[in-house]
Enzyme design. Structure first.
Site, short mmCIF file in Angstrom:
data_model
loop_
_atom_site.label_atom_id
_atom_site.label_comp_id
_atom_site.label_asym_id
_atom_site.label_seq_id
_atom_site.Cartn_x
_atom_site.Cartn_y
_atom_site.Cartn_z
N LYS A 41 0.83 -1.21 0.00
CA LYS A 41 0.00 0.00 0.00
C LYS A 41 0.87 1.26 0.00
O LYS A 41 1.70 1.45 0.88
CB LYS A 41 -0.92 0.02 1.22
CG LYS A 41 -1.94 1.13 1.21
CD LYS A 41 -3.06 0.84 2.18
CE LYS A 41 -4.09 1.94 2.25
NZ LYS A 41 -4.71 2.30 1.00
N GLY A 46 6.13 1.24 5.92
CA GLY A 46 7.03 0.24 5.35
C GLY A 46 7.21 0.42 3.85
O GLY A 46 8.32 0.34 3.32
N CYS A 47 6.11 0.66 3.15
CA CYS A 47 6.18 0.83 1.70
C CYS A 47 6.92 2.11 1.32
O CYS A 47 7.64 2.14 0.32
CB CYS A 47 4.78 0.80 1.11
SG CYS A 47 3.98 -0.80 1.31
N THR A 48 6.77 3.15 2.13
CA THR A 48 7.50 4.39 1.88
C THR A 48 9.00 4.15 2.08
O THR A 48 9.82 4.57 1.25
CB THR A 48 7.00 5.51 2.82
OG1 THR A 48 5.62 5.74 2.52
CG2 THR A 48 7.80 6.78 2.63
N ALA A 51 10.26 2.07 -0.94
CA ALA A 51 10.29 2.85 -2.18
C ALA A 51 11.41 3.89 -2.15
O ALA A 51 12.11 4.08 -3.15
CB ALA A 51 8.94 3.53 -2.39
#
Length: 157
Positions: A41, A46-48, A51
């Protein structure tokens, strides 16, 4: 449950939309080594982190001949906001119906806080110039993943 890819498998081709509503296909990357990573998401911690790690390491990855593609079940608007906010410098693609994630084995059963559910499994698939899998990692950790991936690919820090 989806079948996980293994080294030597030919990666399934796909056509997905990026944040600018352009169609991006895996075949667009033929002739290049490609890192396809699946994240759950956009704009979550975590995804930030993951990325931004890819963003910050992109020049060293491209110097070794790698392209990077991020895929999530997010809508295009969420991806656009994420790209803009984090100044991401590689394509993020929307797989809203998770068809591509399923084809790559990145959609399946997960456990979180004692609950079992079906969702996106944080995964990274590395492909050679012909689209064959050279590395398949599932259930990866967001923090430190790019550093581990660089070590696994033999890319010096």
């Amino acid at each position: 449950m989806s079948h996980k890819l293994s080294v030597g498998d030919v990666a399934p081709d796909f056509s997905l939309q990026n944040s600018a509503d352009e169609t991006i296909t895996l075949s667009d990357f033929r002739g290049k080594k490609t890192i396809v990573y699946f994240y759950p998401k956009a704009s979550t911690p975590g995804c930030t982190k993951q990325a931004c790690d890819f963003r910050d390491n992109l020049s060293s990855l491209t110097a070794e001949g790698y392209s990077v593609i991020g895929i999530s079940p997010d809508a295009q608007q969420a991806i656009q906001k994420f790209e803009d906010k984090e100044s991401l410098n590689f394509p993020l693609l929307s797989d809203a119906d998770h068809t591509v994630a399923e084809a790559y084995g990145a959609w399946g059963e997960k456990k979180n806080y004692g609950k079992t559910y079906v969702g996106l499994i944080r995964s990274t698939i590395v492909l050679d110039e012909e689209g064959k899998v050279t590395l398949a990692q599932y259930n990866v950790r967001a923090t430190g993943h790019v550093a581990k991936l660089r070590r696994d690919l033999g890319i010096d820090s």
